[in-house]
Design a protein around this motif. Structure first.
Motif, short mmCIF file in Angstrom:
data_model
loop_
_atom_site.label_atom_id
_atom_site.label_comp_id
_atom_site.label_asym_id
_atom_site.label_seq_id
_atom_site.Cartn_x
_atom_site.Cartn_y
_atom_site.Cartn_z
N MET A 86 62.08 12.27 30.36
CA MET A 86 62.66 11.09 31.19
C MET A 86 63.73 11.67 32.19
O MET A 86 64.03 12.79 32.45
CB MET A 86 63.54 10.56 30.28
N SER A 87 63.62 10.81 33.29
CA SER A 87 64.57 11.25 34.22
C SER A 87 65.87 10.14 34.21
O SER A 87 65.90 8.97 33.49
CB SER A 87 64.10 11.20 35.72
N PHE A 88 67.01 10.53 34.71
CA PHE A 88 68.34 9.75 34.79
C PHE A 88 68.10 8.55 35.57
O PHE A 88 67.90 8.90 36.88
CB PHE A 88 69.51 10.80 34.72
N THR A 89 68.97 7.54 35.28
CA THR A 89 68.78 6.16 36.30
C THR A 89 70.16 5.75 36.23
O THR A 89 70.71 5.52 34.99
CB THR A 89 67.80 5.34 35.86
N LEU A 90 70.93 5.29 37.25
CA LEU A 90 72.13 4.70 37.20
C LEU A 90 72.03 3.31 36.74
O LEU A 90 71.40 2.59 37.48
CB LEU A 90 72.93 4.84 38.81
N PRO A 91 72.62 2.92 35.77
CA PRO A 91 72.43 1.40 35.17
C PRO A 91 73.29 0.64 36.07
O PRO A 91 74.27 1.20 36.81
CB PRO A 91 73.22 1.47 33.83
N GLU A 92 72.79 -0.79 36.35
CA GLU A 92 73.88 -1.57 36.80
C GLU A 92 75.26 -1.81 35.97
O GLU A 92 75.11 -1.80 34.78
CB GLU A 92 73.41 -2.90 36.95
N LEU A 93 76.23 -2.01 36.72
CA LEU A 93 77.28 -2.26 35.71
C LEU A 93 77.22 -3.71 35.04
O LEU A 93 76.28 -4.84 35.66
CB LEU A 93 78.65 -2.77 36.46
N PRO A 94 77.72 -3.77 33.71
CA PRO A 94 77.30 -5.15 32.92
C PRO A 94 78.25 -6.18 33.42
O PRO A 94 78.26 -7.25 32.66
CB PRO A 94 77.62 -4.88 31.39
N TYR A 95 78.77 -5.97 34.41
CA TYR A 95 79.79 -7.25 34.88
C TYR A 95 80.07 -7.18 36.52
O TYR A 95 79.60 -5.91 36.86
CB TYR A 95 81.12 -7.30 34.15
N SER A 96 80.77 -8.05 37.05
CA SER A 96 80.99 -7.73 38.45
C SER A 96 81.97 -6.67 38.67
O SER A 96 82.88 -6.38 37.83
CB SER A 96 81.34 -8.95 39.08
N TYR A 97 82.21 -6.24 40.03
CA TYR A 97 83.20 -5.35 40.27
C TYR A 97 84.80 -5.51 40.06
O TYR A 97 85.55 -4.93 40.27
CB TYR A 97 82.77 -4.47 41.87
N ASP A 98 84.79 -7.02 40.26
CA ASP A 98 85.91 -7.69 40.21
C ASP A 98 86.52 -7.94 38.69
O ASP A 98 87.45 -8.58 38.49
CB ASP A 98 86.11 -8.81 41.06
N ALA A 99 85.55 -7.79 37.89
CA ALA A 99 85.72 -8.48 36.49
C ALA A 99 86.76 -8.02 35.64
O ALA A 99 87.28 -8.55 34.93
CB ALA A 99 84.29 -8.34 35.67
N LEU A 100 87.33 -6.79 35.95
CA LEU A 100 88.08 -5.99 35.23
C LEU A 100 89.61 -6.14 35.67
O LEU A 100 90.67 -5.43 35.13
CB LEU A 100 87.70 -4.62 34.79
N THR A 101 89.77 -6.70 36.72
CA THR A 101 91.09 -6.98 37.48
C THR A 101 91.95 -7.53 36.42
O THR A 101 91.39 -8.56 35.91
CB THR A 101 91.00 -7.44 38.76
N PRO A 102 93.19 -7.48 36.21
CA PRO A 102 93.95 -6.14 37.08
C PRO A 102 93.82 -4.82 36.51
O PRO A 102 94.63 -4.07 36.90
CB PRO A 102 95.39 -6.91 37.24
N TYR A 103 93.43 -4.89 35.09
CA TYR A 103 93.30 -3.72 34.55
C TYR A 103 92.61 -2.35 35.16
O TYR A 103 92.84 -1.33 34.76
CB TYR A 103 92.90 -3.90 33.09
N MET A 104 91.45 -2.68 35.95
CA MET A 104 90.68 -1.80 36.48
C MET A 104 90.11 -2.52 37.75
O MET A 104 89.44 -3.39 37.61
CB MET A 104 89.54 -1.22 35.72
N SER A 105 90.40 -2.00 38.86
CA SER A 105 90.14 -2.58 40.14
C SER A 105 88.76 -2.31 40.63
O SER A 105 87.96 -1.47 40.15
CB SER A 105 91.10 -2.24 41.34
N ARG A 106 88.28 -3.40 41.70
CA ARG A 106 87.24 -3.35 42.46
C ARG A 106 86.98 -1.51 42.85
O ARG A 106 86.03 -0.97 42.91
CB ARG A 106 87.10 -4.12 43.33
N GLU A 107 88.07 -1.48 43.72
CA GLU A 107 87.99 -0.14 44.23
C GLU A 107 87.55 1.06 43.06
O GLU A 107 86.99 2.09 43.59
CB GLU A 107 89.30 0.35 44.90
N THR A 108 88.43 1.06 41.89
CA THR A 108 87.99 1.97 40.95
C THR A 108 86.73 2.15 40.67
O THR A 108 85.86 3.06 40.56
CB THR A 108 89.07 1.95 39.82
N LEU A 109 86.10 0.91 40.33
CA LEU A 109 84.77 0.69 39.74
C LEU A 109 83.86 1.08 40.89
O LEU A 109 82.81 1.71 40.55
CB LEU A 109 84.48 -0.52 39.35
#
Ligand SMILES: [Fe+2]
Length: 198
Positions: free
Chosen positions: A1-24
């Protein structure tokens, strides 16, 4: 198998304010992508081509450092995105909670010990809840290692590489770990991995 980058299971803004879009964006799109790209390049022509990700991680440990570091981090990050969810950190599913109390004393003690493992991991690495010999244990590992290479099955991990928290928390790793435990952990996913591990 080769490795594939998975999609995030939520939007880039979904974890704010604890983890920002920029971090993700940096963490998922740049760092995880780099582990996937480098891992695929290092996998080519090795005995590990065609093996599962877990087999590549455990098989390359101590034998092929470059491949191990990238495959290990790919494995860790594949789960890391699912170990978090918006409005996370709530109630722990009953059976898992019971086992945590049995093996680690109490939910509060588990949280304390888990955070402490992350705080005391010197330099880059991960802190964990893992199942070892039928018991839930707290662990910490350096760099791309995980409980998988220490005879245990990871059920929860927190990335304490600076790339996971420096944008949002600067040097305050304890604050990041507290936010992860109290506001981000997806306990349903932890319970799912626990039920497969026992
Ligand atoms: Fe990371």
């Amino acid at each position: 198998m080769s490795f594939t980058l998975p999609e995030l299971p939520y939007s880039y803004d979904a974890l704010t304010p604890y983890m920002s879009r920029e971090t993700l964006e940096y963490h998922h799109d740049k760092h995880h992508q780099a582990y996937v790209t480098n891992g695929n390049n290092l996998l080519k022509g090795t005995e590990f081509e065609g093996k599962s990700l877990e087999e590549i991680v455990t098989g390359s440990y101590g034998k092929n450092a470059g491949l191990f570091n990238n495959a290990g981090q790919h494995f860790n990050h594949m789960h890391f995105w699912h170990w978090m969810k918006p409005n996370g950190g709530g109630a722990i599913p009953g059976e898992l909670e019971k086992k945590i109390v049995e093996d680690l004393g109490s939910v509060e003690k588990m949280k304390e010990d888990f955070i402490q493992a992350g705080v005391t991991q010197f330099g880059s690495g991960w802190n964990w809840l893992a199942v070892k010999d039928g018991k839930i244990v707290v662990m910490k590992t350096p760099n791309g290692e995980s409980p998988l290479v220490h005879g245990a099955t990871p059920i929860l991990g927190c990335d304490v590489w600076e790339h996971s928290y420096y944008i949002d928390y600067r040097n305050r790793r304890p604050d990041y770990l507290k936010a992860f435990v109290e506001n981000l952990v997806n306990w349903e996913y932890v319970a799912e991995l626990y039920s497969k591990a026992v």
